[in-house]
Design a protein around this motif. Sequence first.
Motif, mmCIF file in Angstrom:
data_model
loop_
_atom_site.group_PDB
_atom_site.id
_atom_site.type_symbol
_atom_site.label_atom_id
_atom_site.label_comp_id
_atom_site.label_asym_id
_atom_site.label_seq_id
_atom_site.Cartn_x
_atom_site.Cartn_y
_atom_site.Cartn_z
ATOM 1 N N GLN A 1 -29.161 24.323 -36.838
ATOM 2 C CA GLN A 1 -29.940 26.122 -36.805
ATOM 3 C C GLN A 1 -30.896 25.693 -36.811
ATOM 4 O O GLN A 1 -31.683 27.110 -36.220
ATOM 5 C CB GLN A 1 -28.620 26.778 -38.444
ATOM 6 C CG GLN A 1 -27.524 26.560 -38.284
ATOM 7 C CD GLN A 1 -27.298 27.265 -39.505
ATOM 8 O OE1 GLN A 1 -27.468 28.186 -39.564
ATOM 9 N NE2 GLN A 1 -25.404 27.446 -39.973
ATOM 10 N N THR A 2 -31.308 25.078 -37.741
ATOM 11 C CA THR A 2 -32.778 25.015 -38.254
ATOM 12 C C THR A 2 -33.620 23.653 -38.279
ATOM 13 O O THR A 2 -32.967 23.224 -38.539
ATOM 14 C CB THR A 2 -33.515 26.369 -39.402
ATOM 15 O OG1 THR A 2 -33.306 25.557 -40.552
ATOM 16 C CG2 THR A 2 -32.918 27.729 -38.940
ATOM 17 N N TYR B 1 -35.063 27.485 -26.157
ATOM 18 C CA TYR B 1 -33.631 27.188 -27.434
ATOM 19 C C TYR B 1 -32.701 27.719 -26.472
ATOM 20 O O TYR B 1 -32.860 28.667 -25.762
ATOM 21 C CB TYR B 1 -33.790 28.147 -29.025
ATOM 22 C CG TYR B 1 -34.059 26.905 -29.609
ATOM 23 C CD1 TYR B 1 -33.809 25.931 -30.312
ATOM 24 C CD2 TYR B 1 -36.052 27.251 -29.860
ATOM 25 C CE1 TYR B 1 -35.097 25.969 -31.630
ATOM 26 C CE2 TYR B 1 -36.892 26.516 -30.798
ATOM 27 C CZ TYR B 1 -36.060 25.656 -31.750
ATOM 28 O OH TYR B 1 -36.648 25.138 -32.101
ATOM 29 N N THR C 1 -30.173 26.713 -31.106
ATOM 30 C CA THR C 1 -29.871 27.376 -32.052
ATOM 31 C C THR C 1 -28.690 27.955 -32.670
ATOM 32 O O THR C 1 -27.661 27.118 -30.986
ATOM 33 C CB THR C 1 -30.524 28.769 -32.290
ATOM 34 O OG1 THR C 1 -30.733 29.496 -33.466
ATOM 35 C CG2 THR C 1 -30.172 29.808 -31.159
ATOM 36 N N GLY D 1 -29.255 33.856 -33.219
ATOM 37 C CA GLY D 1 -29.619 32.731 -33.285
ATOM 38 C C GLY D 1 -30.796 32.609 -33.708
ATOM 39 O O GLY D 1 -31.717 31.733 -33.431
ATOM 40 N N VAL E 1 -34.698 30.568 -35.579
ATOM 41 C CA VAL E 1 -35.345 30.385 -35.416
ATOM 42 C C VAL E 1 -36.859 31.272 -35.397
ATOM 43 O O VAL E 1 -37.704 30.539 -35.807
ATOM 44 C CB VAL E 1 -36.017 29.889 -33.956
ATOM 45 C CG1 VAL E 1 -36.793 29.656 -33.354
ATOM 46 C CG2 VAL E 1 -34.608 29.345 -33.613
#
Length: 304
Positions: free
Chosen positions: A8-9, A265, A282, A289, A293
């Motif tokens: 996710q990050t 991404y 993401t 998403g 970010v």
Amino acid sequence: MTLPRGSQTPSDDDSPLPARPRLIATDLDGTLLHDDKSVSERTVKALTAAEEAGIEVFFVTGRPARWMDIVSDYVHGHGMAICANGAAVVDLHSDGKLLRSRPLDRTVALDVVRALRDAAPGTTFAVETATGIHYEPQYPRFAEDPAVSLGTAEELLRASGPDAYAGAADAADAVDAVPVLKLLAHHTDLTPDGFLALARTAAGDRANITRSSPSALLEISGTGVSKASTLALCCAERGISSDEVVAFGDMPNDLEMLTWAGTSYAMGNAHPDVLAAASGRTVTNNEDGVAVVIEEILARQQRR
């Protein structure tokens, strides 16, 4: 570096993010927007916070300017957006005023129409101009986008003005009166990627051919015209290098932009080619998403 699927990050140690990005470039449908075409409160907050931190946000989309009302309130200082896959730069603070166009030559468009009719019988077309959309009678029309005029692609591309066409003979002296931003081609039987591959083989030497729809709908622009090339022009005017850009996308029409940007991404819902090309991944558009970010970008800046 590609993040593991499902990430996710990124952490500071493994982040593909530049130390201090200057511009965020994001696609809309399937990327910034939820599937219901809404913009979440979380995303609005993230976009606002990015601009307040001095990071410009550009919407870079295949949509025409007249479809940008859904996000026009979220472009802050500069007010600019890149539309029609790079064929138009518009000012969303002035009701979509056209600031720059990179049109498809009508003669080239006619050439592409002929090539696709030969390669894929049953193809139907629409013509997107700076003043509206023009359909062939059999083309599946967008419910929210009524035709400016109807006719064969050959008639539409020879039309002299935005309201109607008079036929090739009457329009011959004014063939380029209204810029053609892109040509749309649709097929009812071919698969989306199959149609794209066939079209590029038949006419890819004459135009830039891509797609962003889940159906067999192709978007055809002038040679060299893409989200990436127009974004590069806008960044050069601002003294921003590609290494200072973070880009987001989900479909083949985003590929050039994602490979041009220093950091890119793919959304969790992205096309396989986009997942393979982007430097990071993401979560999906429905999970915000892009906002995930942006929040990480801002958090990292605060930690420095």
